[in-house]
Motif scaffolding. Structure first.
Motif, PDB file in Angstrom:
ATOM      1  N   SER A   1       0.835  -1.207   0.000  1.00 43.52           N
ATOM      2  CA  SER A   1       0.000   0.000   0.000  1.00 43.52           C
ATOM      3  C   SER A   1       0.866   1.252   0.000  1.00 43.52           C
ATOM      4  O   SER A   1       0.582   2.219  -0.728  1.00 43.52           O
TER       5      SER A   1
ATOM      6  N   MET B   1      -8.305  -0.313  -3.766  1.00 44.28           N
ATOM      7  CA  MET B   1      -7.241  -1.155  -3.227  1.00 44.28           C
ATOM      8  C   MET B   1      -7.639  -2.620  -3.296  1.00 44.28           C
ATOM      9  O   MET B   1      -8.770  -2.986  -2.972  1.00 44.28           O
TER      10      MET B   1
ATOM     11  N   PHE C   1      -2.758  -0.572  -4.424  1.00 42.29           N
ATOM     12  CA  PHE C   1      -3.707   0.372  -5.003  1.00 42.29           C
ATOM     13  C   PHE C   1      -3.602   0.372  -6.525  1.00 42.29           C
ATOM     14  O   PHE C   1      -2.489   0.322  -7.086  1.00 42.29           O
TER      15      PHE C   1
END
Length: 900
Positions: free
Chosen positions: A726, A744, A751
């Motif tokens: 992330s 996500m 993402f």
């Protein structure tokens, strides 16, 4: 009103020019490599400044700088006189390099304890009477060396027996619950009684100094229905005569039908002595004690004599019955024996004690007062049980019952919700006011600031954790001893470390500047920080922010026309962690070391982590935005349930319940697939299966806090990879954090890439813990691209439109909370070693846009008849105070020397 505490604009310009032209600046390090890292020895002290009169055991956490201690380090503890104390230690968190980051430690009960301690590496001494845990087929037996407790693995009884010196002091410990079917008391009202039903028992710690047993289950009726899940933790310490009980309930009923009338914990207490040698005690207020015997021998028409009266008055055994005057002995049966007693605290400011002979006969008023200490005793000169509820009057309505004390088996009940009070009403407070579309709901938001949506104002899944204690005593305690027990229940002994040490350890955001020199300007900031905390501490009492579901929270905004916090106005009422009130309090504790700050932050952590969050149901594990009722807002968001608000208390105390709450948040991203935070203002749910729409601010900041905390607690590689993925894919976005958000992938944390022309910024993104968790991530994780993206956000948020356009291709438009974001500018300044940014950060702070330009310590008292009760007012809002406080502490820590 002008305030001389603030720097003038002329001074600011002068400082800015000076800083901008400095050839070199001594910048504080955030990496833990400046040579001042703590060694493997830590000075410790009692939170309240002195050793407690009674110590039934204590647990605390200690941070360590990166690389100082290997993960298999062992510890020893010495008192200030050099004495060695038996110690139990275990890891709480690790740095990414595998070295210890946080450790937990526990000591047992002692007759006397040193004022200060030294924690070092080295093998701990062996306890003189080690605590033991023995598992049987159907029970667990814990022996502290003083008491033995048998805990059931199945059934309705949680604690089968507690004995001292092989004599049973209490038995048949269970949870009790009474419900009624109608909150209005109209028509037919029926009551049902439930008892605990065990589903699972886990031994979480086995000694030798500390043991923890966790029991889970539901409250069950003999008609087969089970509801209201509970989590009970029992804490035992070596050499202790006490048991600490953490009691959690999670509401899973229908608030219109499942109305709680009484909620408590009950034990039976064997009594075999003569009725006149059975003693009842209640700790009141200001160390006052209500002390009587079941059958009184004082005040009679015939005098039993000084020795008999003195013995009964002081809780000692009376002389043998055959030595009683005949005028007394032959008429004992004519003296009423009062078997039932109750201390009832219906509000924060009143309690009453009543008694009666037995069921079926009338109560008589015995005593009254204001704020009871919430501790009682029943027993004989040969021993008995003291019991109490922490924050008794603060969490009203509460009640302590002693019943059937005239029989061979008394009952004691610690009522967390008093059955004598009105029933618990959790229904939503209005009918919706016709807000049946998003358009109407946005109109409602415009007038009362309440985010309403039908079906969202439900209490389903909210929780409440209460703390209780049992003390198995060898004799009826003196009034002084009972007060000491009450004090130990209300303020459990806590060990901690210095304010300088946590900064040197590099936790909670890295190594801050701890060597700056004091100055008048810094002293003004320090005084203002103290004023704001003291003001809110007094507001809690003046406005009675107390009660079972309320205690620990503060209000959001003030109504100066009514001289009242806006307790009844939509989104302006209970604060529910808005703009990081929790983090402000915890940072201020770490900054000041004040015990009263710790206690207030502790109460807030207990409240906001339990009551303001849904722990089961369709909204789990999201929190609820500020509202008239803690669970009332339709904005169910991670910014409220964020682990960032809980980490401080967990690491300072090793509290297992808060550990559970943090772990609840690990898969919160899945709930965001269905409960989209910005659904009313255009945010769309993720279309692809296995994805969720996540903002890079309040959503991801909360997820990052949960994942980072779990990673450092356990080393879980899957969680680590989600976090790192992330972070990396945020950094890879065309405009990093200024992309605003993206979809996500739930399984990986990656993402999806957003279009190059997407630019978004929200004033709320960084003020719910994002600034704090990103500071920790930059310090802990070597990911230059993430640091670059975060520093860019920190630098540009408060930058000029021209600077924003030069970097992003367009300006960010009109943003808010510039003063609160000054600490982001400061972070960028120290990462880039940029004197211009440092000057800009201080300027933003003192300009006070969307905060306090001229913070004042002025207050005014409003007196009756203009108000019901005298109140103290200041020009504050909770949002502004929290952000001012966090920014003030951050800037002084990071750029304190540059201020001069």
């Amino acid at each position: 009103m002008e305030n001389n505490d603030a720097l003038s604009r002329r001074t600011f310009v002068k400082n800015s020019l000076m800083l901008a032209t400095l050839p070199a600046v001594s910048w504080p390090s955030l990496s833990g490599d400046d040579g001042s890292a703590p060694t493997d020895a830590v000075a410790l002290h009692w939170l309240d400044g002195k050793s407690p009169a009674l110590a039934s055991g204590a647990t605390w956490g200690v941070p360590w700088a990166k690389g100082v201690l290997k993960k298999n380090a062992v510890f020893s503890l010495q008192g200030n006189a050099g004495e060695n104390l038996a110690l139990q230690s275990w890891p709480l968190a690790y740095w990414p390099d595998g070295s210890l980051k946080w450790t937990a430690h526990a000591i047992g009960a002692h007759q006397s304890l040193p004022e200060t301690f030294q924690l070092t590496t080295g093998k701990a001494v062996t306890a003189s009477a080690q605590l033991s845990v023995a598992e049987q087929d159907d029970a667990i037996v814990v022996n502290t060396g003083i008491i033995a407790c048998t805990i059931a693995k199945t059934g309705t009884v949680l604690i089968r027996s507690i004995s001292r010196d092989r004599k049973i002091a209490a038995q048949d410990g269970k949870l009790v619950l009474t419900t009624q079917n109608n909150a209005e008391i109209t028509g037919t009202v029926t009551y049902e009684n439930f008892e605990s039903s065990i589903r699972q028992v886990t031994v979480e710690q086995r000694g030798p100094v500390r043991a923890v047993v966790k029991l889970e289950g539901k409250h069950a009726h003999n008609n087969g229905r089970s509801w209201l899940p509970f989590v009970i933790r029992l804490y035992f310490y070596e050499g202790s005569e006490a048991i600490r009980i953490m009691h959690t309930i999670i509401y899973d009923g229908d608030e219109h039908k499942d109305i709680i009338k009484g909620l408590g914990v009950r034990f039976s207490v064997p009594l075999n002595d003569a009725l006149h040698n059975r003693h009842v005690r209640f700790a009141g207020e200001n160390k006052g004690v209500f002390a009587e015997a079941v059958r009184g021998l004082t005040g009679l028409r015939r005098d039993p004599g000084d020795a008999i009266r003195a013995a009964q008055r002081t809780g000692k055994a009376t002389p043998p019955l055959e030595s009683f005057p005949e005028a007394i002995s032959k008429r004992l049966d004519y003296i009423p024996a009062f078997g039932d007693y109750t201390l009832f605290q219906p509000t924060a400011d009143s309690f009453e004690i009543r008694k009666r002979t037995e069921t079926g006969y009338g109560w008589i008023h015995a005593a009254h007062g204001n704020r009871a200490a919430g501790t009682a005793y029943v027993g004989t000169p040969e021993g008995g049980i003291a019991f109490g509820i922490r924050n008794f009057w603060q969490s009203y309505p509460a009640q302590l019952d002693i019943s059937k004390a005239h029989t061979t088996s008394a009952e004691v009940t610690m009522w967390l919700w008093a059955p004598q009070a009105e029933a618990m009403d959790l229904r939503f407070y209005h009918d919706g006011l016709g807000q049946d579309t998003f358009a109407k709901q946005l109109e409602g938001l415009e007038i009362t600031y309440e985010d309403y949506e039908p079906g969202f104002g439900t209490p389903e899944g909210i929780a409440r954790t209460s703390e209780l204690q049992l003390w198995m005593l060898p004799a009826t305690p003196s009034n002084e001893k009972l007060n000491e027990i009450a004090a130990a229940i209300q303020q459990p002994p806590q060990i901690t470390f210095s304010t300088e040490y946590w900064q040197k350890a590099g936790v909670f955001g890295g190594r801050w500047n701890v060597t700056y020199q004091p100055s008048p300007r810094k002293e003004k900031i320090r005084e203002q920080l103290g004023f704001y905390f003291d003001y809110y501490r007094k507001q809690v009492d003046q406005h009675h922010w107390y009660g079972f579901w309320n205690y620990g929270d503060v209000m959001h905004s003030y109504d100066r026309d009514r001289h009242q916090w806006r307790y009844d106005v939509g989104g302006y009422a209970w604060d529910n962690s808005e703009l990081s009130t929790d983090i402000w309090l915890w940072h201020y504790f770490l900054y000041s070391g004040r015990a009263d700050v710790f206690r207030m932050a502790e109460a807030m952590t207990r409240h906001t982590g339990e009551v303001d969050v849904h722990h089961l149901g369709k909204f789990s594990p999201l929190g609820s935005r500020h509202n008239v009722q803690h669970w009332g807002c339709s904005a169910k968001q991670l910014r409220i349930s964020t682990v960032e608000n809980r980490r401080f208390y967990y690491y300072l105390t090793a509290d297992e319940r808060v550990g559970d709450l943090m772990r609840e948040q690990l898969n919160a991203d899945r709930t965001l697939r269905d409960i989209v935070p910005g659904r009313k203002i255009g945010q769309k749910a993720a279309q692809a299966e296995g994805y969720a729409s996540i903002s890079f601010g309040t959503d991801w900041g909360a997820l990052a806090a949960a994942w980072f905390t779990e990673w450092e607690r356990t080393g879980d590689k899957q969680i680590m990879n989600k976090l790192l993925n992330s972070m990396r894919t945020i950094a890879q976005q065309p405009h990093g954090f200024f992309t605003g958000g993206a979809e996500m992938e739930l399984s990986t944390g990656k993402f999806a890439m957003e279009p190059k022309d997407k630019i978004s910024a929200s004033h709320l993104s960084a003020v719910f813990g994002l600034a704090e968790i990103c500071a920790e991530l930059v310090d802990a994780v070597n990911m230059p691209e993430f640091e670059k993206a975060w520093v860019q956000y920190c630098e540009l948020y408060n930058a000029t439109p021209e600077e924003q356009t030069a970097a992003l291709g367009e300006s960010l438009g009109k943003l808010n909370l510039q003063q609160g974001h000054s600490r982001l500018t400061a972070f960028a300044a120290i990462r880039k070693k940029d004197a211009r940014l440092a000057a800009r950060a201080w300027k933003e702070f003192f300009d006070g846009v969307a905060g306090f330009r001229n913070p004042s310590q002025n207050t005014r008292t409003i007196a009756p008849p203009e108000v019901l009760n005298p109140v103290e007012e200041a020009d504050v809002s909770t949002n502004a105070v929290a952000q001012w406080g966090l920014s003030a502490m951050a800037l002084v820590a990071m750029l304190g020397d540059q201020l001069e």
